[in-house]
Design an enzyme around this catalytic site. Structure first.
Site, PDB file in Angstrom:
ATOM      1  N   GLY A 177       0.833  -1.195   0.000  1.00  0.00           N
ATOM      2  CA  GLY A 177       0.000   0.000   0.000  1.00  0.00           C
ATOM      3  C   GLY A 177       0.866   1.243   0.000  1.00  0.00           C
ATOM      4  O   GLY A 177       2.037   1.198   0.404  1.00  0.00           O
ATOM      5  N   GLN A 181       2.753  10.062   1.354  1.00  0.00           N
ATOM      6  CA  GLN A 181       4.077   9.413   1.333  1.00  0.00           C
ATOM      7  C   GLN A 181       4.890   9.771   0.098  1.00  0.00           C
ATOM      8  O   GLN A 181       6.072   9.450   0.017  1.00  0.00           O
ATOM      9  CB  GLN A 181       3.929   7.891   1.400  1.00  0.00           C
ATOM     10  CG  GLN A 181       3.398   7.395   2.733  1.00  0.00           C
ATOM     11  CD  GLN A 181       3.293   5.891   2.727  1.00  0.00           C
ATOM     12  OE1 GLN A 181       2.342   5.330   2.226  1.00  0.00           O
ATOM     13  NE2 GLN A 181       4.300   5.227   3.275  1.00  0.00           N
ATOM     14  N   CYS A 192       6.194   0.055   6.988  1.00  0.00           N
ATOM     15  CA  CYS A 192       5.684   1.170   6.205  1.00  0.00           C
ATOM     16  C   CYS A 192       6.818   1.642   5.298  1.00  0.00           C
ATOM     17  O   CYS A 192       7.973   1.694   5.730  1.00  0.00           O
ATOM     18  CB  CYS A 192       5.266   2.285   7.165  1.00  0.00           C
ATOM     19  SG  CYS A 192       4.728   3.800   6.360  1.00  0.00           S
ATOM     20  N   LEU A 193       6.501   1.973   4.052  1.00  0.00           N
ATOM     21  CA  LEU A 193       7.554   2.394   3.121  1.00  0.00           C
ATOM     22  C   LEU A 193       8.247   3.681   3.576  1.00  0.00           C
ATOM     23  O   LEU A 193       9.348   3.986   3.133  1.00  0.00           O
ATOM     24  CB  LEU A 193       6.992   2.551   1.703  1.00  0.00           C
ATOM     25  CG  LEU A 193       6.542   1.249   1.028  1.00  0.00           C
ATOM     26  CD1 LEU A 193       6.011   1.528  -0.375  1.00  0.00           C
ATOM     27  CD2 LEU A 193       7.649   0.212   0.979  1.00  0.00           C
ATOM     28  N   HIS A 198      -4.180   1.136   7.698  1.00  0.00           N
ATOM     29  CA  HIS A 198      -2.842   1.749   7.674  1.00  0.00           C
ATOM     30  C   HIS A 198      -2.804   2.934   6.701  1.00  0.00           C
ATOM     31  O   HIS A 198      -2.349   4.025   7.050  1.00  0.00           O
ATOM     32  CB  HIS A 198      -1.811   0.670   7.277  1.00  0.00           C
ATOM     33  CG  HIS A 198      -0.403   1.148   7.204  1.00  0.00           C
ATOM     34  ND1 HIS A 198       0.618   0.594   7.951  1.00  0.00           N
ATOM     35  CD2 HIS A 198       0.183   2.134   6.458  1.00  0.00           C
ATOM     36  CE1 HIS A 198       1.745   1.233   7.676  1.00  0.00           C
ATOM     37  NE2 HIS A 198       1.519   2.158   6.763  1.00  0.00           N
ATOM     38  N   GLU A 199      -3.295   2.706   5.483  1.00  0.00           N
ATOM     39  CA  GLU A 199      -3.223   3.759   4.459  1.00  0.00           C
ATOM     40  C   GLU A 199      -4.194   4.899   4.774  1.00  0.00           C
ATOM     41  O   GLU A 199      -3.865   6.069   4.582  1.00  0.00           O
ATOM     42  CB  GLU A 199      -3.500   3.191   3.064  1.00  0.00           C
ATOM     43  CG  GLU A 199      -2.549   2.078   2.617  1.00  0.00           C
ATOM     44  CD  GLU A 199      -1.074   2.395   2.799  1.00  0.00           C
ATOM     45  OE1 GLU A 199      -0.683   3.577   2.725  1.00  0.00           O
ATOM     46  OE2 GLU A 199      -0.305   1.449   3.041  1.00  0.00           O
ATOM     47  N   HIS A 204      -2.791   7.387   7.099  1.00  0.00           N
ATOM     48  CA  HIS A 204      -1.822   8.333   6.519  1.00  0.00           C
ATOM     49  C   HIS A 204      -2.521   9.635   6.101  1.00  0.00           C
ATOM     50  O   HIS A 204      -1.911  10.703   6.141  1.00  0.00           O
ATOM     51  CB  HIS A 204      -1.154   7.731   5.274  1.00  0.00           C
ATOM     52  CG  HIS A 204       0.073   6.912   5.569  1.00  0.00           C
ATOM     53  ND1 HIS A 204       1.198   7.439   6.161  1.00  0.00           N
ATOM     54  CD2 HIS A 204       0.355   5.605   5.327  1.00  0.00           C
ATOM     55  CE1 HIS A 204       2.121   6.476   6.278  1.00  0.00           C
ATOM     56  NE2 HIS A 204       1.633   5.359   5.783  1.00  0.00           N
TER      57      HIS A 204
HETATM   58 ZN    ZN Z   1       2.619   3.574   5.722  1.00  0.00          ZN
END
Ligand code: ZN
Length: 191
Positions: free
Chosen positions: A46, A51, A93-94, A137-138, A141
């Site tokens: 995701g 991000q 997480c990226l 999670h997304e 953000h």
């Molecule tokens: Zn993340």
């Protein structure tokens, strides 16, 4: 196709609340495609617009297995309309390279969003599924909330950030989730 630069933990834009998208312009469509490419390139399941430095309410998810065909889903102006149960699992997480932390999540969610054609849709994520976790999670953000805020063990989170040379945890951002913790610890007692 373009691979976008990822915003890393410590940059202020990850903590900002993102704006609703009022029109699905060519620019939004290109951004969505680039976000999908960037997610695959970084082996993520995701990626949310903040991000990649865009504080707008859009994220992409693909939870298909490596052997399955690609199945990217774009969520625009998403809203979680139902959430139930509780679970916990290590998440990454990226924006936090190599840091994995045990976090609390609802085990089931139902989300309402708009796709790239401007068509509204409702999606249910099965109890305990990766999709259910990825959506939470997304979606977080978009409100400046990060996975470490849901950490079950602050010491583990501090260590994971330290070991990967990431900025320290922001304790004031951590979310107290007694309703989730109660379900999780009950399940652990019965193991
Ligand atoms: Zn993340």
């Amino acid at each position: 196709m373009a691979i976008l630069k990822l915003v890393k933990y410590g940059e202020e834009s990850l903590r900002q609340k993102s704006k609703e998208i009022s029109k699905i312009s060519k620019k939004i469509k290109t951004l969505a495609e680039d976000m999908i490419d960037t997610m695959y390139k970084n082996n993520g399941v995701g990626l949310a617009a903040p991000q990649v430095g865009e504080n707008i309410r859009m994220f992409v998810i693909d939870v298909s297995e490596p052997k399955e065909p690609y199945n990217p889903i774009v969520f625009i102006n998403p809203k979680i309309i139902k959430k139930e149960g509780a679970t916990h699992e290590k998440e990454g997480c990226l924006s936090f390279p190599n840091a994995f932390v045990d976090v609390r999540r609802y085990s089931y969610v139902k989300v309402k969003a708009v796709n790239l054609s401007g068509k509204p849709f409702i999606m249910e994520a099965k109890d305990g599924s990766l999709l259910a976790r990825a959506i939470q999670h997304e979606n977080d953000h978009l409100d400046g909330i990060l996975f470490i805020d849901h950490s079950r063990n602050v010491f583990e989170a501090i260590k994971a950030l330290e070991e990967n040379n990431l900025p320290p945890i922001q304790k004031e951002k951590m979310i107290d989730e007694p309703e989730l913790e109660e379900i999780i610890s009950k399940a652990e007692e019965n193991e």
